[in-house]
Structure formats: C-alpha cells, structure tokens
Design a protein around this motif. Structure first.
Motif, PDB file in Angstrom:
ATOM      1  N   LYS A 152      -6.496  26.270 -17.576  1.00 31.49           N
ATOM      2  CA  LYS A 152      -6.046  27.170 -18.633  1.00 31.49           C
ATOM      3  C   LYS A 152      -5.473  28.411 -17.972  1.00 31.49           C
ATOM      4  O   LYS A 152      -6.200  29.143 -17.310  1.00 31.49           O
ATOM      5  N   PRO A 153      -4.186  28.652 -18.103  1.00 34.02           N
ATOM      6  CA  PRO A 153      -3.610  29.841 -17.450  1.00 34.02           C
ATOM      7  C   PRO A 153      -4.121  31.123 -18.086  1.00 34.02           C
ATOM      8  O   PRO A 153      -4.486  31.144 -19.257  1.00 34.02           O
ATOM      9  N   SER A 154      -4.150  32.195 -17.287  1.00 36.75           N
ATOM     10  CA  SER A 154      -4.710  33.442 -17.812  1.00 36.75           C
ATOM     11  C   SER A 154      -3.717  34.191 -18.680  1.00 36.75           C
ATOM     12  O   SER A 154      -4.077  35.124 -19.375  1.00 36.75           O
TER      13      SER A 154
ATOM     14  N   THR B 160       0.698  33.870 -20.413  1.00 40.53           N
ATOM     15  CA  THR B 160       1.739  32.915 -20.789  1.00 40.53           C
ATOM     16  C   THR B 160       3.020  33.174 -20.032  1.00 40.53           C
ATOM     17  O   THR B 160       4.099  32.793 -20.466  1.00 40.53           O
ATOM     18  N   THR B 161       2.934  33.876 -18.901  1.00 43.22           N
ATOM     19  CA  THR B 161       4.142  34.078 -18.107  1.00 43.22           C
ATOM     20  C   THR B 161       4.363  32.873 -17.204  1.00 43.22           C
ATOM     21  O   THR B 161       3.449  32.091 -16.953  1.00 43.22           O
ATOM     22  N   GLU B 162       5.586  32.772 -16.719  1.00 44.96           N
ATOM     23  CA  GLU B 162       5.939  31.695 -15.809  1.00 44.96           C
ATOM     24  C   GLU B 162       5.015  31.720 -14.594  1.00 44.96           C
ATOM     25  O   GLU B 162       4.547  30.684 -14.109  1.00 44.96           O
ATOM     26  N   ALA B 163       4.736  32.929 -14.094  1.00 44.53           N
ATOM     27  CA  ALA B 163       3.863  33.059 -12.925  1.00 44.53           C
ATOM     28  C   ALA B 163       2.487  32.476 -13.215  1.00 44.53           C
ATOM     29  O   ALA B 163       1.916  31.771 -12.377  1.00 44.53           O
ATOM     30  N   ASP B 164       1.950  32.739 -14.404  1.00 42.12           N
ATOM     31  CA  ASP B 164       0.629  32.224 -14.758  1.00 42.12           C
ATOM     32  C   ASP B 164       0.626  30.694 -14.781  1.00 42.12           C
ATOM     33  O   ASP B 164      -0.299  30.061 -14.296  1.00 42.12           O
TER      34      ASP B 164
ATOM     35  N   LEU C 145       2.782  28.612 -13.264  1.00 39.08           N
ATOM     36  CA  LEU C 145       3.068  28.053 -11.960  1.00 39.08           C
ATOM     37  C   LEU C 145       1.833  28.118 -11.054  1.00 39.08           C
ATOM     38  O   LEU C 145       1.583  27.227 -10.255  1.00 39.08           O
ATOM     39  N   LYS C 146       1.042  29.186 -11.234  1.00 39.36           N
ATOM     40  CA  LYS C 146      -0.190  29.334 -10.464  1.00 39.36           C
ATOM     41  C   LYS C 146      -1.121  28.158 -10.721  1.00 39.36           C
ATOM     42  O   LYS C 146      -1.709  27.609  -9.797  1.00 39.36           O
ATOM     43  N   GLU C 147      -1.262  27.785 -12.000  1.00 38.93           N
ATOM     44  CA  GLU C 147      -2.203  26.711 -12.326  1.00 38.93           C
ATOM     45  C   GLU C 147      -1.688  25.375 -11.823  1.00 38.93           C
ATOM     46  O   GLU C 147      -2.463  24.520 -11.396  1.00 38.93           O
TER      47      GLU C 147
ATOM     48  N   LYS D 151       7.532  25.945 -23.314  1.00 30.94           N
ATOM     49  CA  LYS D 151       7.376  27.148 -22.498  1.00 30.94           C
ATOM     50  C   LYS D 151       7.224  26.818 -21.024  1.00 30.94           C
ATOM     51  O   LYS D 151       7.290  27.698 -20.182  1.00 30.94           O
TER      52      LYS D 151
ATOM     53  N   SER E  57       3.969  33.629 -33.613  1.00 26.73           N
ATOM     54  CA  SER E  57       3.054  33.243 -32.529  1.00 26.73           C
ATOM     55  C   SER E  57       2.381  31.943 -32.929  1.00 26.73           C
ATOM     56  O   SER E  57       2.544  31.445 -34.039  1.00 26.73           O
TER      57      SER E  57
ATOM     58  N   TYR F  14       4.466  35.677  -6.183  1.00 30.71           N
ATOM     59  CA  TYR F  14       5.061  36.626  -7.150  1.00 30.71           C
ATOM     60  C   TYR F  14       4.979  38.048  -6.666  1.00 30.71           C
ATOM     61  O   TYR F  14       5.218  38.983  -7.399  1.00 30.71           O
TER      62      TYR F  14
ATOM     63  N   TYR G 116       6.117  40.646 -11.704  1.00 34.43           N
ATOM     64  CA  TYR G 116       5.196  39.520 -11.822  1.00 34.43           C
ATOM     65  C   TYR G 116       5.759  38.492 -12.803  1.00 34.43           C
ATOM     66  O   TYR G 116       5.872  37.319 -12.495  1.00 34.43           O
TER      67      TYR G 116
ATOM     68  N   GLN H  57       7.416  38.983 -23.227  1.00 32.51           N
ATOM     69  CA  GLN H  57       7.087  38.208 -24.410  1.00 32.51           C
ATOM     70  C   GLN H  57       6.482  39.130 -25.471  1.00 32.51           C
ATOM     71  O   GLN H  57       5.870  40.139 -25.135  1.00 32.51           O
TER      72      GLN H  57
ATOM     73  N   LYS I 100      -9.511  32.037  -9.626  1.00 31.90           N
ATOM     74  CA  LYS I 100     -10.244  31.351 -10.685  1.00 31.90           C
ATOM     75  C   LYS I 100      -9.751  29.927 -10.931  1.00 31.90           C
ATOM     76  O   LYS I 100     -10.533  28.988 -11.030  1.00 31.90           O
TER      77      LYS I 100
ATOM     78  N   PRO J 174     -12.458  25.364 -17.581  1.00 34.56           N
ATOM     79  CA  PRO J 174     -11.707  26.627 -17.552  1.00 34.56           C
ATOM     80  C   PRO J 174     -12.294  27.705 -18.438  1.00 34.56           C
ATOM     81  O   PRO J 174     -12.303  28.874 -18.066  1.00 34.56           O
TER      82      PRO J 174
END
Lengths: 508, 360, 350
Positions: free
Chosen positions: B73-75, B77-81, B83-85, B103, B212, C189, C260, C265, C304, C315
């Motif tokens: 579960k990404p922390s 909703t950005t692309e970075a979040d 891609l990290k997961e 997304k 949303s 990033y 970052y 959004q 995490k 998670p």
C-alpha cells in the motif's frame, strides 16, 4: 517546659549542599515562635521535613513529647499541624465553605452536606475574630480574607500548631495589623504558632522567641524581648546591617519627568488614573505611597509605554513622549525595575547574559548588523554579575529560572542602573527580599539620586518610602492626594492620605 | 556546538552502519515458484471495488497455482510513492506485478524499462510518459474494459425495473473509465426509454463527479441531496464515495423510503444489505477485474503472457456485465436484460464509448 | 549540558518508539528483529534507497523546522500542511506557466513558494497579534482554505489533458530533480530540495542562535510580557515568526510537488505538515535535532514498504507500526522527561 513540637538535630543534604545542618527548633505550647533567616537559609526545607515532603538524613521529630515519623502531609495533619502557605491553595470559583471542606466533604449518601460545615465555619470565625462569610466566593474576597480562609481551613481540621509562611508578604498595612490581632487571638485560644519570616519588625511586634538560621545552621534561639532588631538582623545576615540609609543632603535639579493631567484606564476598562499630575526632578527620589491597586501599576505602565494613555501628557526631558513606543523611551534614558520580576523583568528561560541585554541587544557592541556579539555580551554579563553581586550556579550562563528571588532582583536592578538612566522607575524593588538584598538595593537607588539622576520609587512598604524618599507623593483611587516632605510628615498622616483623605497643606 | 556536530555525526554513523551491514547480507533467497505482487491504488484493499477485485483475482490464482502473493500500500498517490512500492516488490523477489488503475500509467511506463526482467499488468490504463503517447513495453500488458457496455446493461436493467422516475449518477474522479460508465448508463436508460417503453429522466444537476474516490462523507451528502430531489436510483461509480452513497440509501431504505443504488466494478449486493437479506443494490455494472488479473497470471504460467499487447475486456468475452443473480430485479427484467446482452455480444447492439449528446 | 541531555532524551525516545513498534510486530505475528532489519535495509540498502530516504526527509526537514521555529517563538503552527499546499500551488502555477532559463526560473519558484507560505502563515499571525485569535484554530482553518483553493485552482487552470484531479506534469525545466543527482542515487527522487533543506537548517540555526532577530523572537516566545517590557514589538514579532515558519512550510511544498512528486493532485492534505510536529518534538525544536529526526523518520517512511514486502506484516499493520514508532518516539520525549522527574524525586527521598 512543655514543648508541643520539637525538631531535634535535623540534617538534610541535597546534592552539593547541606540545606539543614543539625538544626534544633523547639516550639512551646502557646507561644509564637519565629523562624528567621534569609532566602535560601534552609527554612523551607525544614518545614518540608516537618510536613513529610522530605525525610531528614539525621535527627528526630517529637510531637507532644513522642517521637513521630512523618511520611506525608496527612500524617502532619493528623498530628494537628497545619500550614498557611505563602501562595494560597484555594479554588477561586468555589465558596469559602466548599474550599474548606475540600478533600473531606461531609456527605449524606451521595449528596454533599454543607450546611453543618458552614455552621461550624461560622462558629470558628466568630471564636477567633476572623469575620469570614462562609458563603462568599473566593474570587470575590480580598487577599487578606483569603488568608483567613486558609487559617480557618487549618482550624477546621483541628490544627493545634499553625505554621505561617511569610504571611504578610501579600498584605496591605491594615491587613497586617488585622493579621497580628488574629494571631494573638489564636494564642489566646490555646494554639501554638510557628512564624516564618524575614521581617524583623513583625517578629519584634508579636513573637515570643525567635530561632535564627543562617546557611542551614542555627545561629541562636533568643527571647525576642531581650534582643534588639539590629542584633537579630546581624545574626541573620552574619554582619552588621546598616538600617539608616546614608543620604547626603542635596538640592534637587530641574524636572526630568512631568506628568500632566494623565487619564488611564485599567485592564478592566475602569478609570485607573484621574487627572494625575506629578513632577520628578533630577537628584531626588520621589516616593509614591499608596495601598495596592490604587493606580500605581497603571501609572508606571503609562510612563513606560506598556499602557495606552487616554488623555493628558507625559514630558520626559522636556519632550512629549505620551505616544512614543517602549523602545524609544528606553533609548531616551528611562529605566524600569518592574513590579513583577518573573513576569516582566526576566525571561526565565534565557541565560543571565541574555537577560542582561534584554533591552540593549540592538546596540553596539552587543550586536553588529543584526548579529549578536557573544563575547561582548559575556563580558557585559560578567561585569554586572561582579558589580552587583549576583550569585548563581553557572554565572553568566545560568538560566534566569535558577536564580533565587533576591539575585534575580539584583540582576534586574543592576541591568537597569547600568543603562545609566536619566529616570529610574523602581516599582517595589525590594518586595520579598531579605535584609541583605534590601540594604544593597537601597544603597544603589540612593547612589542614582546622588549622581543627579531621578528616581521614582513606587512601594507598598511605607517604611521604605519614608526612609528613602526626598519627597513623598501619595496616590489614592487614581488621584494624587498630596506631596509631603518626609521631615514634615509621619506615618499616620501618610496613612490617612493613602486612605484618600487629602493632606493638610501642600509642601511641594 | 560540539554536541550539534555529534548529533549529525551520530546520524551519519547510524546511516552508514546500517547501510554497511546491509551490503554484506546475502540477497533474499530465490523464490521456489513465481511470486505475484500488487500495488494498491488510493483506498483500502477491501474497497469493494478496484483494489479488492484485482486482489481477489491475484489471490485466486495464488491458491489455485500455489504462488506467493503480496500486496503493498503506497503511502501517497504520487508517482514516486507508487514506484517505490514496485521497487519494494521487485527487490523482495516479486517479479510479476499487477497494478489497478489509470493512475499507474506513468509509473508503469518507468517501471517497465527500469525493471526489464519483471512482468507488469496494468489494469484500466496504458503506460505513457505523461504525454498520453502509449508505449506498452514487451513485459507489460495493458488491460481496458468496455465500461460503457457495462454501464449500458446496468442502465437498461435499472430502467426496466423502475419504469418511470428520475435517475442520478455519482462519479469519483472525472476520468475516462468513470466517464464511460456514466455515458453508457445514460445510453442504456435512453435505449430503454426509446425501445422498451420506460419513462426515466436524468437531469444534468443529478450527474456529479465528486472529485475523489475516498471521500465517504461527501458521497453520502451528494446522495442525500439527490434523493431529496426525487431521484430513485443512483449509479455510483465512485469507490469510497460510492460507499457513502450506499450508506445514505441504506438509511433511507431502513426508514421505508425508495432509494436504490446501482453498484460498480464488482457485485455490490452484499454491501447494500440493510435488513435481513434486503439490499439497496438494484444491480451492479461490473468489470471482471478479478478475471483479468487471474487470466494474466495464468497466461504467464502457461508461457503465453501477451506482453506488449493492449487487451479489452467487453461483453463479447464476458469481461463486463451485470451479476448473474439480481434479487432486486424482477425475473422478466432479468430475462430481458440477458436477451439484450446477447444482442450486444453478437454485435446487433453496439454501444459507442464517447459522450455523444449525453450529460458530462 | 542541556543539549547533551536533549540528545540523550531523543535517543531514549527513539529506543522507546522502536520497542513499542517491536511489541506490535510481535503481536501481529512477525519477528521484530527481522522486521527492523528489513525496515532499515529498505531505507538504506542501496544508493537509490538512500536517495529516497533523503528525499522523504527533505520535506520533513522543512515542515519540522517550520513547527520547531514556531514552537521556539512560543507559537504552535499546526498549519504547515496548508502553507505547504499554498507554496506547492504557487510553485506549480509558475512551473507550468512561465518559460525562462532554469537558472532564473528555479530561484523564482523558490522565492514565490516561500512568499506564498509566508502569507498563508502571516494571516493567522496577524489575527493572533491583533485580535488574540489562537493560532491553532486559525491555522487549522487556513489548512482547509488552502485545501479547497487547490481543489478549485488545479482543475480550473492547470488540469491535464483529460485528468481533472491533478495538474499537468511539471516540465523538466521547472523540476527540482537534476540529472547528476538522480544518477548518483540511481534514479531516486532525491532533488535539489535536499540542499535547500540543509541550507534552511543552517540559516534557521543562525537566526535562532546568532542574530538579534532570533533573540527577539525567542524572547517573545519564552515570555511575551518581558519582551514587551524590554521594548520588543510583540505583535510584529508574532507575525514575523509565523511568516518565517510559513516560508519553511512553503518551501516544503515547492520541493515536494516539484521535486518529489511530478505534479500536484487535489483532495490531499499533505501528511508531512502533521509529521512535522513529531519531527520537531523529537528534535527538541533545535534545527540540528530536526535534521536528525527527519532522517530517522525518512528511513521509516521509505523502508516501510520493503519491510512489508519481506515479512508477513500486512501493509495496514505496517502503517500502524510506523505510526506507533513515530508516536512513541515523539511522546517518548515527554515520557523520558517524566521519568527524569520521578527519578529525581526518588533520589531526594532516598
């Protein structure tokens, strides 16, 4: 001789300091026994031991001849020992009765039963001449009355021994007189009293015996009647104390401060100053006498710029500064020893060196182009600490909070005098201080005056006003009731003027 | 000053120490069989919608073929979040990764080259660099659904059941899949009005995109105001916002009022139950996300993974439609809808994917 | 002396936080040692992950500094989120609409974002100074105004081709990411924000410790009555303090949304604004402490996912564990102070 409370050979160590060193105090039944000592001499520690807040490292406590172990304040209460603290522990929106029964509320089932308690409080009040209304709310009664509530609280809990911790510090002269009478009544009804104070006059007036403590040790226990005030002061301070202020006669110069028809509102938007006019001259100490809350605070705040002026004007060195801000008044040469040193005078969480530049951090050499010059600040602090004998654990780097009250005050006085002000507003500069510090500060104020500067001394202590002032102005209900020369007046006349009765014939 | 430096030094040391000893460690043990990972979109894993649908497909494949499965579960909703997961799954040995939702488009665009030896399934989207020039890598499958067909069937079914009255639509974000649901639904209602004798209206004021997928409270408020304006059926294609709408409908149904919801993505009947086995879910416009996820995993195991392709799941391959069982639809309605669905499958009825003359 | 104590308190608090996290991991049926191993490995095991940790920490440094600075000056700026949003919105607006050489564009974006954050914080500051409106209430309100401003502005002026809910992608020209940095950290990033954050730490440390401005601000913070007595203009300093705090939060927005993230959004309140409170608390409100605690929280945030991937910790539980570590570490500062008091009292009685 029968002793009701005996503290024998009490010793208590704190890290780095022996607060009580083999102290013996014996309270006879039915006597008023004073405990005299400077701030930090060990009086509070001793009383905390008696109340079970600390345990002694050595020594025993006897009550009515029996050795007791007091683990906590409840034990002390059960033994009939009660204390009237300097800072009252009352709930402000509760009534007198509610405060007194707090913690031992009489109940019928789940219901609070206050009627009997109120009756008993009324009875106690009459018995001891306390004149307390059981149904009044604390927030509606005077400080002196609140103190009486504390006294009744002890009596209600059947205290036989009452300990008063600096009881007159917060009282007006009239209230002090009343309190003395109450204490005498208590003795008459068989109570025994331990009076903690540093006010020699009060001891002389009321106490039977006096134990003097200096630096944790008992100097002596004396019969008050046999010993002169000055001797007791010497015992307390450890050297000769000069009571008479050394003040050479001198002509006063021109007026530095002229207050003209000043009208100021209090925080509660009531008229605090009414058309108040007064001049303060170079080379004089002008004492402003008055009962607390008669406009002194508002006057000083208006002079320093802390409070808005409604109408009238303030001239300082001939210039109208009525609407100047605080900073420019300071820069123009006005210094202020504030009434409440912890609220206004110091930033308690700043080091002393930072407190010493509180008003002048923007000046060279303490800062340059907005950057502080730590070396200059340190040097300045060390000079003041030396010159004004400010004692603290870590010198310039001590936090303001860690200093004793006397040293905090000396630091403020030093800081303000070091500004070399044209006018020094000294508001209760010696409140709550010990004899040594008072003597020292008085000397400094007179020095200012001798150097041709003006000093406006605002004090609730009539003695202080009488001793120091070149002229005495009296304020009552925000109005000037008169100005007198100390030589040509006396305490009772000033007292009448404080009560609002204008002095016969001006002497200005 | 010294202590300031020591704070920083200790911080650096801590970082280096952990980094240092980490390097000496052996890499994670190689997995015996394929490990399938999933990264969730905004919202929880049990969102009764996209995340849940995808995860159910992954789980089913996991049990059936005995695979390791894991979702992260990404922390944010950005692309970075996102891609990290994906990186976390990859580093942990999960080299078959399913991501639900458009997304992930730019994320997968980067991931498919960065992790060239991993396989990606992008549901409801196609990879691009942020310029909508789609590049489906050889290790990626992009899957779309004919939401307009799903909405169409649901629209016909709802109209047939209600015959008259006013319908509404609550969307999540105003994005193509949601828009296609909306337009398809309106087309279905329109079809029923024109060909099957119903008299249903949809007013422009009752077509709303909340903005949303997770604002439950807003969903409830919007639904309440629509029902107050006389709407009887709301098609809620809005994730968590739809949950709010369902809650409102339940409250009203419990109080004896008419308030229906058409569910979305999965069969939401169970979510709409308010008393006994009575539900406010009239029917649901389904996308068989679980089928898509399952099929792709199976294809990979069969070594027939259609890498580089864009697949569409529609009526023809049973990738969309309404549930087989709809307790709130009359049997004759159910039968009629099945009839129309068959016409869609054989091409007699075609449903355009564009807005046409419909609202929003 | 007291600084050393602060460091000790913070370390004790971190240990307390990790212990609490360990208990929770054990309760959820995982081996805490393995959990922490993967947690820290996930944050630090290669250059890319170290870069990501630094990138996460960058935002926290700014918001942590913003909160710490306001704390130091006696204010509680709980509005870092809103100021961050406004800084981010301003940065995004300029990044998407202005074309000029990068050397000019980036500083312009930084200044504009700082100004926007400052303005957003100055309003509650003004309300406090002038009408004594409590800044906690005012900044929370401002958070929501910022939230809805972004909610309206992005779709109205900066939306993508057919995406209503986020802005267009920030062009490379206006991005804080630079190639050489991305390359060093293998596609992480990490961005120029990390240098900006370090600079901010140094500047704020200098302001607080070495300047007359810091002297005034802290004096007002510790005792506004004494400051007033000393001739320091208290209302001015309240506004100023909030503004500086807002500048920091505004910069958090610029570096977050243009460094970052790759666009902005709507419908999201950045959690870094609230995390900043925990960062400030653990860092004892000192700029260097904020730096250290941001790095710690950065590791937690970026490690995490790997912990979740490598262990059986779900998670959702993972989030809870991180929250518990942060919560206990931050409140641990309070616990350790309480403990000190208890031991001191015990020593007295012994």
């Amino acid at each position: 001789m029968e002793y009701i409370v005996e503290m024998l050979h009490i010793t208590k160590d704190f890290p780095g300091i022996r607060a009580n060193d083999d102290i013996t105090v014996q309270l006879r039944k039915g006597e008023i026994h004073a405990l005299l000592g400077e701030n930090g001499a060990g009086k509070s520690t001793l009383m905390s031991i008696l109340f079970g807040l600390y345990r002694p490292d050595a020594g025993v406590i006897k009550v009515r001849g029996n050795e007791v172990a007091i683990h906590n304040p409840n034990v002390a209460n059960a033994l009939g020992i009660g204390m009237v603290h300097q800072h009252f522990k009352l709930v402000h929106n509760f009534t007198v009765t509610e405060n007194i029964i707090l913690g031992m509320e009489p109940t019928v089932g789940p219901m609070l039963q206050t009627r009997d308690a109120a009756k008993r409080i009324k009875a106690l009040s009459e018995q001891y001449g306390l004149n307390v209304d059981p149904d009044a709310k604390i927030e509606d009664i005077s400080v002196g009355m609140q103190q009486r509530v504390e006294i009744i609280k002890m009596l209600y809990r059947n205290a036989e021994v009452l300990i008063f911790d600096e009881p007159t510090a917060v009282l007006t002269p009239q209230e002090i007189t009343d309190l003395m009478q109450i204490i005498r009544n208590l003795i008459k009804e068989g109570k025994s009293i331990l009076l903690i104070t540093h006010k020699l006059k009060e001891i002389k007036a009321i106490a039977d015996r006096c134990t003097v403590i200096r630096r944790g040790k008992v100097v002596d226990t004396v019969d008050v009647a046999d010993v002169a005030e000055s001797r007791m002061a010497e015992m307390m301070v450890g050297r000769t104390v000069n009571f008479t202020v050394d003040k050479r006669d001198q002509e006063r110069g021109e007026a530095v401060l002229s207050i003209r028809n000043l009208n100021v509102l209090s925080s509660r938007k009531t008229q605090a100053l009414k058309n108040f006019s007064l001049d303060v001259h170079r080379g004089e100490i002008l004492g402003l006498a008055g009962v607390d809350g008669n406009g002194q605070t508002e006057l000083v705040e208006a002079l320093t710029g802390l409070r808005k002026v409604e109408s009238g004007s303030i001239l300082f060195k001939g210039r109208d500064i009525t609407h100047d801000d605080i900073h420019s008044r300071v820069m123009a040469g006005m210094a202020h020893i504030p009434e409440d040193r912890q609220k206004r005078g110091l930033v308690l969480d700043y080091t002393m060196e930072d407190n010493f530049i509180l008003e002048i951090y923007g000046r060279e050499p303490y800062s340059h182009k907005g950057f502080l010059n730590r070396k200059a600040i340190r040097d300045h602090a060390e000079k003041l600490i030396r010159d004004f004998d400010v004692r603290s654990g870590q010198g310039a780097l001590s936090m303001g909070r860690t200093l004793s009250g006397g040293n905090q005050q000396k630091a403020i006085v030093g800081r303000e005098i070091d500004h070399d002000p044209e006018l020094l507003l000294a508001v209760q500069p010696t409140r709550g201080l010990d004899v040594g510090s008072i003597e020292y500060i008085h000397k400094r104020l007179v020095e200012q005056r001798n150097n041709g500067k003006a000093v406006l001394l605002v004090s609730l202590e009539l003695d202080e006003i009488m001793d120091l002032s070149d002229r005495i102005a009296v304020i009552s209900h925000g109005e000037l009731t008169g100005v007198k020369l100390p030589k040509e007046t006396n305490e009772s006349e000033i007292g009448l003027m404080m009560a609002g009765i204008a002095g016969a014939g001006g002497t200005e | 000053m010294k202590s300031k430096i020591s704070v920083v030094l200790i911080g650096i040391l801590l970082v280096l120490a952990v980094a240092g000893c980490a390097k000496k460690e052996a890499p994670a043990p190689a997995a015996p069989s394929m490990k399938v990972g999933m990264v969730t979109d905004a919202g929880t894993i049990d969102d009764k919608s996209f995340n849940q649908g995808t995860w159910e497909g992954v789980l089913r494949a996991g049990t059936e073929f005995k695979l390791d499965t894991k979702y992260l579960k990404p922390s944010g909703t950005t692309e970075a979040d996102y891609l990290k997961e994906i990186g976390n799954l990859y580093d942990a040995g999960y080299k078959f990764i399913v991501t639900p939702g458009f997304k992930f488009e730019t994320t997968i665009f980067q991931a498919q080259t960065k992790y060239a030896d991993a396989k990606f399934v992008l549901i409801d989207g196609s990879p691009h660099a942020g310029d909508w020039k789609n590049v489906v890598g050889p290790n990626t499958v992009s899957i779309f659904f004919a939401e307009h067909e799903s909405g169409f069937v649901a629209g016909v079914a709802a109209a047939l059941q209600m015959k008259t009255g006013s319908f509404g639509f609550i969307g999540g974000m105003e994005i193509p899949p949601v828009q296609k649901f909306n337009w398809g639904f309106q087309r279905g209602v329109d079809y029923a009005n024109k060909n099957l004798g119903t008299k249903i209206t949809i007013k422009a004021e009752n077509v709303i995109y909340q903005g949303s997928f997770d604002n439950v409270a807003a969903g409830q408020q919007i639904a309440a105001s629509m029902y107050d304006k006389g709407v009887t059926v709301i098609f809620a294609a809005a994730g968590g916002v739809g949950v709010g709408a369902i809650n409102e409908a339940k409250a009203r149904a419990t109080a004896g009022k008419t308030a229906w919801i058409v569910g979305v993505d999965v069969d939401q009947y169970a979510d709409g139950i308010y008393t006994g086995d009575k539900s406010v879910i009239l029917t649901s416009a389904m996308k068989r996300i679980d089928v898509a996820a399952f099929d792709m995993i199976k294809a990979e195991l069969d070594k027939t993974f259609p890498g580089g392709k864009t697949l569409t799941f529609d009526a023809k391959n049973n990738g969309v439609g309404i549930p087989a069982k709809n307790p709130n639809l009359a049997p004759e309605v159910q039968a009629k809808v099945e009839e129309i669905f068959k016409l869609m499958q054989n091409g007699t009825i075609t449903v355009p994917a564009d807005q046409g003359t419909f609202i929003k | 002396m007291s600084r050393f104590k602060n460091l000790f308190t913070a370390l004790a608090a971190v240990v307390l936080g990790l212990l609490a996290g360990a208990v929770f991991m054990a309760l959820s049926g995982s081996n805490p040692l393995a959990g922490f191993y993967y947690l820290f490995r996930g944050g630090l095991m290669n250059m890319e992950r170290i870069g990501n940790t630094l990138a996460s920490a960058t935002t926290l440094v700014f918001t942590g500094l913003a909160v710490a600075f306001s704390f130091k000056t006696g204010l509680f700026n709980i509005g870092a989120s809103g100021q961050m949003l406004m800084g981010g919105l301003t940065a995004t607006a300029i990044g998407l609409s202005v074309q000029m050489p990068r050397m000019i564009l980036l500083p312009l974006i930084v200044l504009a974002a700082a100004a926007a954050g400052a303005l957003w914080a100055a309003i509650p500051g003004f309300l406090k100074a002038k009408f004594n409106v409590h800044e906690v209430v005012a900044t929370i309100m401002m958070n929501w105004i910022a939230y809805w401003t972004v909610y309206y502005t992005i779709p109205a002026y900066f939306k993508g081709t057919f995406l209503e809910t986020e802005s267009r992608r920030i062009p490379a020209l206006a991005s804080f990411r630079v190639e050489w940095l991305t390359n060093i950290f293998r596609g992480s990033y990490i961005n120029m924000g990390v240098f900006l954050a370090l600079t901010a730490v140094i500047v704020i440390a200098i302001i607080l410790e070495k300047t007359t401005l810091g002297f005034e601000l802290k004096a007002v913070g510790f005792n506004r009555y004494a400051a007033e007595y000393a001739g320091i203009h208290v209302p001015k300093n309240i506004v100023l303090s909030m503004s500086i705090s807002g500048i920091l939060a505004g910069l958090a927005g610029a570096t977050y949304y243009l460094g970052y993230a790759v666009n902005m959004q709507i419908g999201v309140v950045p959690s870094a604004g609230i995390d900043g409170i925990a960062v400030a608390l653990l860092g004892a409100n000192s700029p260097w402490g904020v730096l250290a605690s941001s790095l710690f929280f950065g590791i937690l945030h970026s490690g995490k996912g790997f912990m979740n991937a490598m262990t059986k910790v779900p998670p959702e539980i993972g989030d809870t564990i991180i929250a518990i570590i942060i919560y206990f570490a931050a409140t641990g500062v309070l616990f350790t102070r309480l403990w000190e008091r208890i031991t001191r009292k015990w020593n007295k009685e012994a």
